[in-house]
Write a protein that holds these residues in place. Structure first.
Motif, mmCIF file in Angstrom:
data_model
loop_
_atom_site.group_PDB
_atom_site.id
_atom_site.type_symbol
_atom_site.label_atom_id
_atom_site.label_comp_id
_atom_site.label_asym_id
_atom_site.label_seq_id
_atom_site.Cartn_x
_atom_site.Cartn_y
_atom_site.Cartn_z
ATOM 1 N N ARG A 47 31.492 -44.526 38.855
ATOM 2 C CA ARG A 47 31.230 -44.058 40.102
ATOM 3 C C ARG A 47 31.756 -44.819 41.249
ATOM 4 O O ARG A 47 31.493 -44.317 42.449
ATOM 5 N N SER A 48 32.340 -45.921 41.062
ATOM 6 C CA SER A 48 32.811 -46.874 42.159
ATOM 7 C C SER A 48 34.248 -47.610 41.737
ATOM 8 O O SER A 48 34.214 -47.943 40.643
ATOM 9 N N PRO A 49 35.175 -47.549 42.570
ATOM 10 C CA PRO A 49 36.205 -48.715 42.463
ATOM 11 C C PRO A 49 35.952 -49.909 42.046
ATOM 12 O O PRO A 49 36.618 -50.538 41.096
ATOM 13 N N GLU A 50 34.778 -50.619 42.406
ATOM 14 C CA GLU A 50 34.231 -51.892 41.924
ATOM 15 C C GLU A 50 34.009 -52.129 40.564
ATOM 16 O O GLU A 50 34.444 -52.892 40.088
ATOM 17 N N ARG A 51 33.655 -50.966 40.282
ATOM 18 C CA ARG A 51 33.175 -50.923 38.582
ATOM 19 C C ARG A 51 34.656 -50.919 37.703
ATOM 20 O O ARG A 51 34.638 -51.497 37.037
#
Length: 110
Positions: A47-51
């Motif tokens: 769900r996030s680019p950080e993930r």
């Protein structure tokens, strides 16, 4: 399948070691194993680019081109360092990712 190319690449990286599995990755990410299974099947994406960056770190993906490919196939664009320097942004530390303008140019459903 909404993200088949991301799934293929993630499966390839997991298969590089016999010790890695969906459950192995889920434990390290502290997510439910079914979440990782959905990523591996192409049914969803992180769900996030950080993930995605966290996944890259766990899997030992350190080459910028490989990290960028993983982000792109997950539906996120990475702003090249020359662009963020032109915008007056400081070189971000990957530990403090919120500084990065990740969502500019998102390539697939947000």
């Amino acid at each position: 399948h909404q993200h088949p190319d991301f799934a293929t690449l993630l499966n390839t990286y997991l298969a590089r070691s016999d010790e890695r599995s969906a459950a192995w990755l889920a434990r390290r990410l502290q997510v439910h194993p079914s979440t990782v299974t959905k990523w591996l099947n192409g049914d969803s994406r992180p769900r996030s680019p950080e993930r995605v960056i966290q996944i890259a770190d766990i899997l030992g993906i350190h080459q910028p081109a490989e990290r960028q490919a993983l982000l792109h196939l997950a539906g996120y664009s990475y702003m090249a360092p020359t662009k963020w320097l032109r915008l007056g942004l400081h070189r971000p530390n990957l530990i403090s990712l919120p500084q990065l303008p990740w969502r500019i140019g998102c390539t697939a459903g947000g």
